[in-house]
Design a protein around this motif. Structure first.
Motif, short mmCIF file in Angstrom:
data_model
loop_
_atom_site.label_atom_id
_atom_site.label_comp_id
_atom_site.label_asym_id
_atom_site.label_seq_id
_atom_site.Cartn_x
_atom_site.Cartn_y
_atom_site.Cartn_z
N LEU A 48 29.37 89.08 -4.30
CA LEU A 48 28.22 88.29 -3.83
C LEU A 48 28.67 86.91 -3.38
O LEU A 48 28.29 86.44 -2.30
N TRP A 49 29.50 86.27 -4.20
CA TRP A 49 30.00 84.94 -3.84
C TRP A 49 30.83 85.01 -2.57
O TRP A 49 30.68 84.17 -1.67
N ALA A 50 31.72 86.02 -2.47
CA ALA A 50 32.61 86.13 -1.31
C ALA A 50 31.81 86.38 -0.03
O ALA A 50 32.07 85.75 1.01
N VAL A 51 30.85 87.28 -0.08
CA VAL A 51 30.06 87.60 1.12
C VAL A 51 29.23 86.40 1.57
O VAL A 51 29.24 86.03 2.75
N LEU A 52 28.52 85.77 0.62
CA LEU A 52 27.67 84.63 0.99
C LEU A 52 28.50 83.45 1.50
O LEU A 52 28.14 82.80 2.48
N SER A 53 29.63 83.22 0.85
CA SER A 53 30.52 82.13 1.29
C SER A 53 31.11 82.45 2.66
O SER A 53 31.24 81.57 3.52
N GLY A 54 31.50 83.70 2.86
CA GLY A 54 32.07 84.13 4.14
C GLY A 54 31.09 83.93 5.27
O GLY A 54 31.45 83.40 6.34
N ILE A 55 29.85 84.33 5.05
CA ILE A 55 28.81 84.15 6.09
C ILE A 55 28.61 82.66 6.35
O ILE A 55 28.50 82.23 7.49
N TYR A 56 28.58 81.87 5.29
CA TYR A 56 28.36 80.43 5.42
C TYR A 56 29.47 79.77 6.23
O TYR A 56 29.22 78.94 7.10
N LEU A 57 30.70 80.18 5.98
CA LEU A 57 31.85 79.53 6.62
C LEU A 57 32.11 80.02 8.04
O LEU A 57 32.49 79.24 8.91
N TRP A 58 31.91 81.31 8.27
CA TRP A 58 32.40 81.87 9.54
C TRP A 58 31.33 82.31 10.52
O TRP A 58 31.63 82.67 11.64
N LEU A 59 30.08 82.30 10.14
CA LEU A 59 29.05 82.67 11.12
C LEU A 59 28.47 81.42 11.78
O LEU A 59 28.35 80.39 11.15
#
Lengths: 223, 92
Positions: free
Chosen positions: B81-92
């Motif tokens: 959950l942390w990885a997916v939400l952080s990934g979306i926040y940083l790279w989208l």
């Protein structure tokens, strides 16, 4: 969906006892072999409940990810909208749910050692916390809609009302579960099967807390 | 048991976790309210939330002593959950 679980509540009670002794640093005796036997790994509550709990967590996880994707499309709109929320209410609700979770933990441990009045008052306290959460949420909804920030205003508010509305629905179900658990504290004896059902109810209430723990920073804090 | 007190059910790992949860909530609030768009503080705030979720699962839901498969599934959920939400926040 019941499973063979003869040592269920007994094992948990033994573990609690050992836990308390270790924490208080007052272990006057060694753990007996009988206690070691019951200190095995066990599923909290009914096994079938965990299919639902984990499934619900994954569904909410997808909702959280969808919210973040939408946020990435219009970060300025989401940030301006976020600042109109009542962050103090969100923080208070977080603390209220955490307190309710602790009270449920106390209640479960009290039921295991037949401390019925402590269990009952703890669950009543947890119920009061749940009602407080719902009341604060109703206040927040009302004040937002009054100033024109309804679900149709923009995508942020749409997701805000969907996500918090779904969570509030879980809170309402949780209140019914807590009320049902409270009635069980009157019983003189609780079978291991019934104890598993009570533990499942407790896990559901913790799920309500768990989901809000991620909703709060997502909606109120992340800009 | 007739001589039980509420305190004996709180002075344990779950009670300690609750104190950590309150402290983490206060920390999230303190650093998260105003940190500017695109800040890495947001990743930290999401990380704190994931840690809090883990504590609720392990010590309130009693997954610390659950069968390994269930515990691993829960740990993966927290990290994922942390990885997916952080990934979306940083790279989208």
């Amino acid at each position: 969906m019941s499973q063979p679980r003869p040592p269920s509540s007994d094992s948990a009670a033994a573990v609690d006892h050992v836990d308390a002794a270790a924490t208080a640093n007052t272990s006057p005796r060694t753990i007996t072999s009988a206690e070691q036997d019951v200190m095995v790994r066990r599923i909290p509550g009914e096994a079938g409940t965990w299919v639902f709990l984990l499934g619900d967590m994954v569904v909410f996880g997808v909702f959280f990810a969808t919210f973040m994707v939408e946020r990435a499309k219009a970060p300025e709109v989401f940030d301006i909208s976020r600042k109109t929320l009542h962050v103090g209410v969100g923080l208070t609700n977080t603390i209220v749910l955490l307190l309710s979770s602790l009270l449920v933990v106390v209640a479960i441990r009290a039921i295991r050692v037949k401390a019925r009045s402590i269990a009952m008052y703890s669950l009543i306290g947890a119920l009061a916390c749940g009602v407080t959460f719902a009341g604060l949420k109703a206040y927040e909804y009302t004040s937002l809609i009054e100033v024109g920030h309804s679900a149709g205003a923009n995508h942020f508010y749409l997701y805000y009302f969907i996500l918090t509305g779904l969570h509030l629905f879980h809170v309402c179900i949780g209140l019914v579960v807590l009320a049902s658990m409270t009635t069980q504290t009157r019983r003189a004896e609780i079978s291991s099967t019934r104890m598993a059902v009570i533990e499942s109810g407790a896990c559901f209430w913790h799920l309500v807390d768990l989901l809000w723990i991620m909703l709060f920073p997502l909606l109120y804090l992340v800009s | 048991m007739t001589n039980s007190t509420p305190g004996q059910f709180v002075y344990n790992r779950a009670g300690l976790s609750w104190i950590i949860l309150i402290a983490a909530t206060a920390l999230s609030f303190a650093v998260g309210v105003e940190h500017g768009t695109g800040s890495l503080v947001a990743i930290a705030v999401l990380g704190l939330a994931a840690i809090k979720i883990r504590l609720v699962g392990l010590d309130f839901m009693e997954l610390r002593r659950a069968p390994i498969a269930l515990r691993i599934a829960f740990e993966i959920y927290c990290i994922g959950l942390w990885a997916v939400l952080s990934g979306i926040y940083l790279w989208l």
